[in-house]
Design an enzyme around this catalytic site. Structure first.
Site, PDB file in Angstrom:
ATOM      1  N   CYS A 115      -5.299   5.968  -4.680  1.00 24.42           N
ATOM      2  CA  CYS A 115      -4.395   5.852  -3.533  1.00 24.42           C
ATOM      3  C   CYS A 115      -2.938   6.096  -3.892  1.00 24.42           C
ATOM      4  CB  CYS A 115      -4.544   4.484  -2.877  1.00 24.42           C
ATOM      5  SG  CYS A 115      -6.171   4.216  -2.138  1.00 24.42           S
ATOM      6  N   HIS A 262       1.525   4.577   1.998  1.00 21.53           N
ATOM      7  CA  HIS A 262       0.140   5.038   1.881  1.00 21.53           C
ATOM      8  C   HIS A 262      -0.657   4.468   3.040  1.00 21.53           C
ATOM      9  CE1 HIS A 262      -3.958   5.482   0.674  1.00 21.53           C
ATOM     10  NE2 HIS A 262      -4.090   4.216   0.346  1.00 21.53           N
ATOM     11  N   ASN A 292      -8.078   6.553   5.866  1.00 24.06           N
ATOM     12  CA  ASN A 292      -7.458   6.530   4.538  1.00 24.06           C
ATOM     13  C   ASN A 292      -7.917   7.769   3.775  1.00 24.06           C
ATOM     14  OD1 ASN A 292      -6.696   6.091   1.890  1.00 24.06           O
ATOM     15  ND2 ASN A 292      -7.414   3.976   1.795  1.00 24.06           N
TER      16      ASN A 292
END
Length: 335
Positions: A115, A262, A292
């Site tokens: 991530c 993020h 995501n």
């Protein structure tokens, strides 16, 4: 010493839209359950039989970014490619991208920081440019999650979160030290590595053991996440990384024009926004549309914010990410 400035941005997501309602057809979940926990309404998943892969999507995003930078593939000096879902176990996607774009035999580096991958990749590229080694670097974040998710009720806690997509940025040399990337800040805490992980395949559970076991119930191939544990750490580390970047440049929270976090969970972004007392115009979120996309999420969001004219000349832009590893970091940019 030079500074590095973003001169081109691009992103690509598959055409196939998968809504929360679509997921209810093959797992026990609901639109309300997913939105309440994640803020996600839909995501993009690559269709079976599509040409798209992490490398292919990265190439499509890169072509847009290079064109917007006013450059050609021949002008790129180096590639940094961030992904947790490479087309092959090895080699990495960077060399595939070099070939797909018909580039010269430039170097290609792969970053496996999940991530926070794009933050790490940008930091690496920034150092190469600051020292004068390279003039134009292509930085890519791309993920093909959907092929590796447990799309049953057993895996719903994780599989509803992730989407496929790619984004790219061209980082170029500038002699104006007041513009571009002002600083980057990177951290890790490996003792929590197994709180968000895919355990197999790995050298400890490699091909001979996989073939011998032939266990269809082996869950080690699917992503595992201790959601509550990750959330609690994420909100702390996000805050720390943002403040570290601001303090390093003698800036205040009030100086932020745009925060691009993020896109892990809308609740995390909202927590940070509330804590720092930022307005809706100061924080950009698109997890509602794409889920995501891990290493691609920051650059996709950054590109969309720029396309929508939410980022203007001289704006202070903050990029921040937290994820598996645990790894986290921030980048402070004067646009």
């Amino acid at each position: 010493m030079y500074n590095s400035k973003i001169t081109g941005l691009g992103y690509y997501v598959p055409d196939n839209v998968v809504t929360n309602e679509d997921l209810t057809k093959f797992m026990d979940t609901s639109d309300a359950w997913i939105q309440e926990r994640t803020g996600i309404k839909q995501r993009r998943w690559i269709k079976e039989g599509s040409e798209d892969t992490s490398a292919v999507m990265g190439a499509k995003a890169s072509k847009i970014a290079i064109e917007r930078a006013g450059l050609t593939a021949d002008d790129i000096d180096f590639i940094v490619f961030a992904t947790l879902s490479p087309d092959y176990y090895f080699p990495g996607c960077g060399v595939q991208l070099q070939d797909m774009l018909g580039m010269k035999t430039i170097g290609a580096l792969d970053v496996r920081n999940q991530c926070s991958g794009f933050i790490y990749a940008m930091s690496v590229a920034d150092q190469f440019i600051k020292t004068g080694m390279y003039k134009n670097i292509l930085v890519v974040g791309a993920e093909f999650h959907s092929g590796g998710l447990d799309k049953t009720t057993r895996g719903r806690g994780v599989s509803v979160i992730f989407g496929d997509g790619a984004g790219a940025a061209v980082l170029s040399r500038t002699e104006d030290n007041s513009k571009g990337i002002l600083s980057t800040h990177l951290h890790s805490e490996g003792k929590h590595a197994e709180e968000l992980t895919v355990l197999a395949p790995s050298i400890r559970h490699w091909v001979p053991k996989i073939i011998e076991a032939n266990d269809e119930n082996d869950e080690s191939y699917f992503p595992y996440m201790n959601g509550t544990f990750v959330f609690k750490h994420a909100v702390v580390r996000f805050s720390e990384a943002i403040m570290e970047g601001l303090q390093a440049n003698n800036l205040q929270v009030s100086d932020i024009n745009m925060l691009i976090p993020h896109q892990a969970n809308l609740r995390i972004s909202q927590f940070i926004q509330k804590k720092f007392k930022l307005s809706d115009d100061q924080v950009f979120n698109n997890i509602m549309k794409y889920g995501n996309t891990t290493a691609a999420s920051v650059v996709i969001a950054l590109t969309e914010a720029w396309e929508q004219h939410k980022i203007k000349e001289n704006d202070l832009v903050v990029l921040a990410a937290f994820g598996s590893g645990f790894t986290w970091g921030s980048i402070i940019i004067r646009w």
